[in-house]
Design an enzyme around this catalytic site. Structure first.
Site, PDB file in Angstrom:
ATOM      1  CG  MET A   1      10.261  23.888   1.196  1.00  0.00           C
ATOM      2  SD  MET A   1       9.352  25.181   0.282  1.00  0.00           S
ATOM      3  CE  MET A   1       8.485  25.860   1.621  1.00  0.00           C
TER       4      MET A   1
ATOM      5  CE  LYS B   1      -0.127  -0.010   5.247  1.00  0.00           C
ATOM      6  NZ  LYS B   1      -1.260  -0.850   6.206  1.00  0.00           N
TER       7      LYS B   1
ATOM      8  CE1 TYR C   1      13.892  31.922   6.448  1.00  0.00           C
ATOM      9  CE2 TYR C   1      14.106  29.497   6.224  1.00  0.00           C
ATOM     10  CZ  TYR C   1      13.914  30.771   5.529  1.00  0.00           C
ATOM     11  OH  TYR C   1      13.492  30.843   4.203  1.00  0.00           O
TER      12      TYR C   1
HETATM   13  C1  LIG Z   1      -0.199  -1.691   6.622  1.00  0.00           C
HETATM   14  C2  LIG Z   1      -1.078  -3.028   7.215  1.00  0.00           C
HETATM   15  C3  LIG Z   1      -0.188  -4.262   7.392  1.00  0.00           C
HETATM   16  C4  LIG Z   1       1.211  -4.237   7.071  1.00  0.00           C
HETATM   17  O1  LIG Z   1       1.698  -3.837   8.523  1.00  0.00           O
HETATM   18  P1  LIG Z   1       3.467  -3.821   8.919  1.00  0.00           P
HETATM   19  O2  LIG Z   1       3.285  -3.244  10.300  1.00  0.00           O
HETATM   20  O3  LIG Z   1       3.889  -2.673   8.026  1.00  0.00           O
HETATM   21  O4  LIG Z   1       3.934  -4.962   8.741  1.00  0.00           O
HETATM   22  C5  LIG Z   1      -0.860  -5.553   7.563  1.00  0.00           C
HETATM   23  N1  LIG Z   1      -2.030  -5.526   7.708  1.00  0.00           N
HETATM   24  C6  LIG Z   1      -2.953  -4.261   7.602  1.00  0.00           C
HETATM   25  C7  LIG Z   1      -4.532  -4.334   7.651  1.00  0.00           C
HETATM   26  C8  LIG Z   1      -2.218  -3.050   7.268  1.00  0.00           C
HETATM   27  O5  LIG Z   1      -3.004  -2.170   7.323  1.00  0.00           O
END
Ligand SMILES: *Cc1c(COP(=O)(O)O)cnc(C)c1O
Length: 346
Positions: free
Chosen positions: A290, A33, A242
């Protein structure tokens, strides 16, 4: 080159997947993801598929559809957010498997895509996504009749193995899945590390693949080298950046390097972080701005061409600690301006 160079080691990602896979006998999926935690799912996922991952997880259907184009038809692509209104075309067209989170999603899925594969997400106590025990009890028989490809839940405290929540969720998941013959899936990276009773049929690591805690044995995946734009000498009493937050207390040489908080180098990490010149740490001087950071290179004795912020000696977790956040946020904040170089993966 004027932009900083982010190097992503695909061999290290593959080695991390294999190491997590070797910890148990269940199948190991991969969570990609948020563009593989910012590292580019289009580059990362094919390497993991070639290493043997048959199942992938994304957050939303759009990510899944993009991933399908990259990976082709032979792997499962599962969507944590389930079947959202308006997603039927994407889910159907790309052959995605939504993890249905509610009765509403179940009905939507059955009406829009009858017979299309789905999984079920159960809430075992995190109260984020998934059906609660009472909801599940009401629809369980109907759902199981249609042979879900997966019944999953997610752990809230898996990065703290001694937290009582882990056993509590394990127990809740066992109770909710008693008698279920569909494949079961509970463990993220932290869950895998807690041992086989958390593994069930399929595990789904994310952060561990990308070199982050709690997988202490992970190989470092990212290095970030930032070019020096200019060097200058300060006399005692002169200030840098800054708000004059650095004042020279001795004759000082300052290098100005070309990256900043717009590239995900969180401003709050400045006072505790350093950059490295061939392994020699040089403190950050003054505020991170930045696009630029001042660095005290006085003790180095020469002007370097690049300074390294991220690598094997200062990891994403070190920077996260320095910024008061977690490695996940450091990775997913890595900026769009970096030149990216992918090594390994063949
Ligand atoms: C992001 C996520 C994972 C992966 O988790 P990690 O801690 O990065 O291994 C697994 N299951 C769900 C539902 C997630 O949202």
């Amino acid at each position: 080159m004027s932009t900083a160079l982010l190097t992503i080691d695909l061999d290290a990602i593959r080695a991390n997947w294999r190491a997590l896979d070797a910890l148990g006998t269940s199948q190991t999926a991969a969570v990609v993801k948020a563009d593989a935690y910012g590292l580019d799912a289009g580059r990362v996922a094919p390497v993991l598929a070639a290493a043997g991952a048959r199942s992938f997880f994304v957050a939303v259907a759009e990510e899944g559809a993009a991933l399908r184009k990259v990976l082709g038809p032979d792997v499962a692509i599962n969507v944590f957010s389930g079947h959202m209104a308006g997603d039927a075309e994407l889910i159907g067209g790309a052959g995605l498997v939504p993890m249905l989170n509610s009765v509403d999603q179940m009905i939507r899925h059955a009406e829009a895509l009858p017979g299309h594969p789905f999984g079920v997400q159960l809430d075992s106590g995190m109260n984020r996504l998934g059906m609660e025990p009472s909801e599940w009890a009401a629809v369980r028989d109907v759902a199981l009749d249609q042979s879900p490809t997966l019944v999953m839940s997610h752990l809230a405290c898996a990065d703290e193995p001694d937290h009582p929540m882990n056993l509590q969720q394990l127990q809740a998941f066992r109770e909710m899945t008693e008698g279920v013959t569909a494949p079961l899936c509970l463990a993220n990276t932290g869950g895998i590390l807690m041992g086989p009773e958390y593994h069930f049929d399929l595990t789904r690591p994310g952060i561990g693949l990308y070199g982050g805690r709690p997988f202490e044995g992970a190989r470092a995946v990212v290095t970030l080298d930032i070019p020096v734009i200019q060097c200058r000498d300060l006399t005692p009493g002169e200030t840098v950046g800054y708000a004059n937050s650095f004042t020279a207390t001795r004759p000082t040489r300052i290098a100005t390097i070309g990256a900043g908080y717009a590239d995900g180098i969180i401003r709050a990490m400045g006072p505790r972080s350093h950059v490295l010149a061939d392994g020699v740490p040089c403190p950050i001087a003054g505020r991170i701005s930045m696009d630029l950071i001042g660095v005290d290179i006085t003790d180095l004795g020469h002007d370097p061409e690049h300074l390294q912020l991220l690598g094997p000696t200062q990891t994403v977790d070190d920077l996260a600690d320095n910024a008061g956040t977690i490695g996940y946020e450091i990775l997913t904040s890595l900026g769009a301006r970096y030149a990216r170089r992918y090594v390994g993966g063949a």
